[in-house]
Design a protein around this motif. Structure first.
Motif, PDB file in Angstrom:
ATOM      1  N   MET A 162      12.134   8.019  -8.377  1.00 59.78           N
ATOM      2  CA  MET A 162      10.679   7.908  -8.260  1.00 59.78           C
ATOM      3  C   MET A 162      10.248   6.443  -8.275  1.00 59.78           C
ATOM      4  SD  MET A 162       9.434  11.032 -10.756  1.00 59.78           S
ATOM      5  CE  MET A 162       7.689  10.701 -10.506  1.00 59.78           C
ATOM      6  N   LEU A 163      10.932   5.642  -9.093  1.00 56.80           N
ATOM      7  CA  LEU A 163      10.604   4.218  -9.150  1.00 56.80           C
ATOM      8  C   LEU A 163      10.985   3.515  -7.852  1.00 56.80           C
ATOM      9  CD1 LEU A 163       9.610   1.769 -10.736  1.00 56.80           C
ATOM     10  CD2 LEU A 163      11.906   1.551 -11.714  1.00 56.80           C
ATOM     11  N   SER A 164      12.175   3.793  -7.335  1.00 58.89           N
ATOM     12  CA  SER A 164      12.592   3.143  -6.085  1.00 58.89           C
ATOM     13  C   SER A 164      11.762   3.640  -4.904  1.00 58.89           C
ATOM     14  CB  SER A 164      14.085   3.390  -5.831  1.00 58.89           C
ATOM     15  OG  SER A 164      14.383   4.772  -5.805  1.00 58.89           O
ATOM     16  N   GLU A 165      11.338   4.898  -4.948  1.00 59.77           N
ATOM     17  CA  GLU A 165      10.469   5.419  -3.884  1.00 59.77           C
ATOM     18  C   GLU A 165       9.139   4.683  -3.878  1.00 59.77           C
ATOM     19  OE1 GLU A 165       7.391   7.548  -1.967  1.00 59.77           O
ATOM     20  OE2 GLU A 165       7.529   7.518  -4.161  1.00 59.77           O
ATOM     21  N   LEU A 166       8.624   4.412  -5.069  1.00 61.93           N
ATOM     22  CA  LEU A 166       7.370   3.666  -5.182  1.00 61.93           C
ATOM     23  C   LEU A 166       7.522   2.250  -4.632  1.00 61.93           C
ATOM     24  CD1 LEU A 166       4.471   3.286  -6.245  1.00 61.93           C
ATOM     25  CD2 LEU A 166       5.451   2.752  -8.485  1.00 61.93           C
ATOM     26  N   ILE A 167       8.640   1.608  -4.959  1.00 59.13           N
ATOM     27  CA  ILE A 167       8.880   0.239  -4.483  1.00 59.13           C
ATOM     28  C   ILE A 167       9.105   0.224  -2.976  1.00 59.13           C
ATOM     29  CG2 ILE A 167      10.475  -1.717  -4.615  1.00 59.13           C
ATOM     30  CD1 ILE A 167      11.000  -0.906  -7.535  1.00 59.13           C
ATOM     31  N   MET A 202       2.176   2.183   1.110  1.00 56.30           N
ATOM     32  CA  MET A 202       1.520   3.460   1.371  1.00 56.30           C
ATOM     33  C   MET A 202       0.710   3.956   0.175  1.00 56.30           C
ATOM     34  SD  MET A 202       4.440   5.499   3.543  1.00 56.30           S
ATOM     35  CE  MET A 202       3.249   6.727   4.060  1.00 56.30           C
ATOM     36  N   TYR A 203       0.866   3.306  -0.979  1.00 53.59           N
ATOM     37  CA  TYR A 203       0.159   3.739  -2.181  1.00 53.59           C
ATOM     38  C   TYR A 203      -1.179   3.019  -2.305  1.00 53.59           C
ATOM     39  CZ  TYR A 203       4.091   6.407  -4.010  1.00 53.59           C
ATOM     40  OH  TYR A 203       5.074   7.346  -4.190  1.00 53.59           O
ATOM     41  N   VAL A 204      -2.162   3.730  -2.831  1.00 52.07           N
ATOM     42  CA  VAL A 204      -3.494   3.157  -3.023  1.00 52.07           C
ATOM     43  C   VAL A 204      -3.575   2.467  -4.383  1.00 52.07           C
ATOM     44  CG1 VAL A 204      -5.957   3.638  -3.150  1.00 52.07           C
ATOM     45  CG2 VAL A 204      -4.520   4.905  -1.530  1.00 52.07           C
ATOM     46  N   ASN A 205      -3.341   3.217  -5.459  1.00 55.23           N
ATOM     47  CA  ASN A 205      -3.372   2.652  -6.813  1.00 55.23           C
ATOM     48  C   ASN A 205      -1.958   2.232  -7.215  1.00 55.23           C
ATOM     49  OD1 ASN A 205      -6.173   3.188  -7.108  1.00 55.23           O
ATOM     50  ND2 ASN A 205      -5.690   5.333  -7.567  1.00 55.23           N
ATOM     51  N   LEU A 247      17.895   4.961  -0.527  1.00 51.38           N
ATOM     52  CA  LEU A 247      18.612   5.521   0.618  1.00 51.38           C
ATOM     53  C   LEU A 247      17.938   6.768   1.177  1.00 51.38           C
ATOM     54  CD1 LEU A 247      22.340   5.282  -0.581  1.00 51.38           C
ATOM     55  CD2 LEU A 247      21.069   3.661   0.814  1.00 51.38           C
ATOM     56  N   PHE A 248      17.462   7.636   0.287  1.00 49.88           N
ATOM     57  CA  PHE A 248      17.029   8.965   0.720  1.00 49.88           C
ATOM     58  C   PHE A 248      15.524   9.206   0.668  1.00 49.88           C
ATOM     59  CE2 PHE A 248      21.427   9.603  -0.770  1.00 49.88           C
ATOM     60  CZ  PHE A 248      21.975  10.106   0.397  1.00 49.88           C
ATOM     61  N   LEU A 249      14.778   8.352  -0.028  1.00 47.74           N
ATOM     62  CA  LEU A 249      13.345   8.608  -0.177  1.00 47.74           C
ATOM     63  C   LEU A 249      12.498   7.581   0.559  1.00 47.74           C
ATOM     64  CD1 LEU A 249      13.192   9.634  -3.955  1.00 47.74           C
ATOM     65  CD2 LEU A 249      13.854  10.973  -1.949  1.00 47.74           C
ATOM     66  N   ILE A 250      13.053   6.996   1.578  1.00 48.89           N
ATOM     67  CA  ILE A 250      12.332   6.011   2.373  1.00 48.89           C
ATOM     68  C   ILE A 250      11.371   6.729   3.322  1.00 48.89           C
ATOM     69  CG2 ILE A 250      14.188   5.952   4.082  1.00 48.89           C
ATOM     70  CD1 ILE A 250      13.573   3.028   4.549  1.00 48.89           C
ATOM     71  N   ARG A 251      10.162   6.205   3.448  1.00 48.94           N
ATOM     72  CA  ARG A 251       9.149   6.799   4.324  1.00 48.94           C
ATOM     73  C   ARG A 251       8.893   5.874   5.515  1.00 48.94           C
ATOM     74  NH1 ARG A 251       5.634  10.475   1.187  1.00 48.94           N
ATOM     75  NH2 ARG A 251       6.130  10.314  -1.031  1.00 48.94           N
ATOM     76  N   PRO A 252       8.547   6.441   6.666  1.00 51.38           N
ATOM     77  CA  PRO A 252       8.201   5.596   7.818  1.00 51.38           C
ATOM     78  C   PRO A 252       6.845   4.932   7.636  1.00 51.38           C
ATOM     79  CG  PRO A 252       7.880   7.905   8.349  1.00 51.38           C
ATOM     80  CD  PRO A 252       8.532   7.873   6.989  1.00 51.38           C
ATOM     81  N   GLN A 253       6.606   3.873   8.395  1.00 54.07           N
ATOM     82  CA  GLN A 253       5.328   3.175   8.333  1.00 54.07           C
ATOM     83  C   GLN A 253       4.182   4.100   8.738  1.00 54.07           C
ATOM     84  OE1 GLN A 253       5.027  -0.916   9.844  1.00 54.07           O
ATOM     85  NE2 GLN A 253       7.138  -0.682  10.566  1.00 54.07           N
ATOM     86  N   LYS A 296       6.885  -0.877  16.957  1.00 57.88           N
ATOM     87  CA  LYS A 296       8.212  -0.547  17.467  1.00 57.88           C
ATOM     88  C   LYS A 296       9.127   0.014  16.387  1.00 57.88           C
ATOM     89  CE  LYS A 296       8.152  -3.985  21.187  1.00 57.88           C
ATOM     90  NZ  LYS A 296       8.851  -5.157  21.772  1.00 57.88           N
ATOM     91  N   SER A 297       9.068  -0.564  15.201  1.00 58.98           N
ATOM     92  CA  SER A 297       9.998  -0.180  14.139  1.00 58.98           C
ATOM     93  C   SER A 297       9.442   0.961  13.301  1.00 58.98           C
ATOM     94  CB  SER A 297      10.297  -1.384  13.242  1.00 58.98           C
ATOM     95  OG  SER A 297      11.141  -1.016  12.178  1.00 58.98           O
ATOM     96  N   LYS A 298      10.285   1.942  13.026  1.00 57.95           N
ATOM     97  CA  LYS A 298       9.872   3.076  12.198  1.00 57.95           C
ATOM     98  C   LYS A 298       9.692   2.656  10.750  1.00 57.95           C
ATOM     99  CE  LYS A 298      11.296   7.790  11.003  1.00 57.95           C
ATOM    100  NZ  LYS A 298      12.312   8.852  11.217  1.00 57.95           N
ATOM    101  N   HIS A 299      10.509   1.700  10.300  1.00 57.19           N
ATOM    102  CA  HIS A 299      10.458   1.238   8.914  1.00 57.19           C
ATOM    103  C   HIS A 299      10.268  -0.271   8.877  1.00 57.19           C
ATOM    104  CE1 HIS A 299      11.756   5.184   7.557  1.00 57.19           C
ATOM    105  NE2 HIS A 299      12.762   5.136   8.407  1.00 57.19           N
ATOM    106  N   LYS A 300       9.814  -0.746   7.732  1.00 52.41           N
ATOM    107  CA  LYS A 300       9.627  -2.179   7.551  1.00 52.41           C
ATOM    108  C   LYS A 300      10.964  -2.857   7.259  1.00 52.41           C
ATOM    109  CE  LYS A 300       4.820  -2.021   5.961  1.00 52.41           C
ATOM    110  NZ  LYS A 300       4.306  -2.867   7.053  1.00 52.41           N
ATOM    111  N   THR A 301      10.993  -4.169   7.468  1.00 50.30           N
ATOM    112  CA  THR A 301      12.239  -4.921   7.294  1.00 50.30           C
ATOM    113  C   THR A 301      12.762  -4.823   5.869  1.00 50.30           C
ATOM    114  OG1 THR A 301      11.536  -6.491   9.003  1.00 50.30           O
ATOM    115  CG2 THR A 301      13.311  -7.186   7.527  1.00 50.30           C
ATOM    116  N   TYR A 302      11.863  -4.939   4.882  1.00 50.60           N
ATOM    117  CA  TYR A 302      12.317  -4.910   3.490  1.00 50.60           C
ATOM    118  C   TYR A 302      12.917  -3.546   3.129  1.00 50.60           C
ATOM    119  CZ  TYR A 302       8.305  -2.172   1.761  1.00 50.60           C
ATOM    120  OH  TYR A 302       7.396  -1.177   1.512  1.00 50.60           O
ATOM    121  N   GLN A 303      12.473  -2.479   3.812  1.00 57.26           N
ATOM    122  CA  GLN A 303      13.051  -1.163   3.557  1.00 57.26           C
ATOM    123  C   GLN A 303      14.497  -1.098   4.041  1.00 57.26           C
ATOM    124  OE1 GLN A 303       9.914   1.096   5.610  1.00 57.26           O
ATOM    125  NE2 GLN A 303       9.393   2.056   3.657  1.00 57.26           N
TER     126      GLN A 303
END
Length: 275
Positions: free
Chosen positions: A92-97, A102-105, A147-153, A172-179
């Motif tokens: 959950m922590l790595s998903e947030l990072i 994509m998070y508001v708060n 690895l598994f909880l990455i979301r697209p832009q 063009k890219s589905k994900h950001k570079t830092y991801q």
């Protein structure tokens, strides 16, 4: 029956105990507490990312927790799904990072999650709680989350789902570079960590001999309780027929004339030295 016992894992080749111990518990309260945690943590993650990804993450986190536990607690048994549950917290922590934009708060979500993690890890310093499994599971889940909880832009999703003729900002890219960077680093760390952990374990290495303070991560003695049953660890060295032991908890030294002492005999001498 399947509890984690490092001696049986190493010397009797029962590696399956690193997984089977997750399905055993030390009583009704233990299993109820873990299942309640699984309901509040696991179900939302499963609904969001699917049972395949979360199920695999759960199992691998539990395996990571068992591995670290076996490296430090080599004389005793351990059961429970806490390592896997801490893996879900870590994910959950790595998903947030990983999906930070994509998070508001953002700050509120981060502080709330960190508070929950710290409180749960702090409980692990009580006696008879295997905090090494908690830490190993948490770190494994944290890396697996990248690895598994990455979301697209969001812009990529908007572009993909846009109706025909609608003008959208091209992405063009589905994900950001830092991801991508976090994904690669996490994969490398997981492979290296699991490999080194397994090699170290099956070589019979006790990590307490290389870290004199690490036992405090699992139990901190106070005036209310002691950790004598958990921190019986000794630093050892063998010179010819002479075995030298130093008790980690009280600093006492002992010298014994033994040419090739067995692990059980060494632990017995260590227990006498630390008593």
């Amino acid at each position: 029956m399947g509890a984690l016992d490092a001696q049986k894992v190493v010397h009797q080749h029962q590696g399956w105990r690193l997984i089977s111990c997750m399905w055993l518990h030390a009583g009704v309260f233990h299993v109820l507490a873990n299942m309640l945690s699984l309901v509040f943590i696991g179900i939302p993650l499963e609904q969001e990312f699917g049972f395949v990804r979360i199920g695999f993450l759960y199992l691998m986190s539990g395996f990571g927790g068992s591995l670290l536990s076996a490296l430090f607690i080599q004389y005793g048994i351990s059961v429970g799904a806490s390592g896997a549950l801490f893996g879900l917290l870590g994910s959950m922590l790595s998903e947030l990072i990983s999906n930070w934009t994509m998070y508001v708060n953002k700050l509120a979500a981060l502080l709330t999650l960190l508070f929950i993690i710290i409180i749960n890890l702090a409980v692990g310093i009580l006696p008879h709680v295997d905090n090494f499994a908690h830490i190993g599971g948490f770190v494994s889940g944290f890396l697996l989350g990248f690895l598994f909880l990455i979301r697209p832009q969001f812009k990529w999703l908007t572009q993909r789902n846009a109706s025909p003729g609608r003008v959208t900002t091209p992405v063009k890219s589905k994900h950001k570079t830092y991801q991508y960077v976090l994904w690669v680093l996490s994969l490398i760390l997981l492979i290296v960590g699991y490999t080194l952990g397994l090699v170290t374990l099956f070589r019979g290495v006790n990590l307490n001999n290389h870290c004199s303070w690490c036992h405090y991560l699992s139990c901190v003695p106070t005036s209310k309780w002691n950790c004598k049953s958990q921190n019986i660890y000794c630093l050892s060295s063998q010179i010819g027929n002479q075995l030298n032991l130093t008790c980690v908890s009280n600093g006492r030294n002992g010298t014994y004339s033994l040419s090739d002492p067995s692990p059980s005999r060494t632990q017995q001498l260590c227990a006498e030295l630390c008593s």
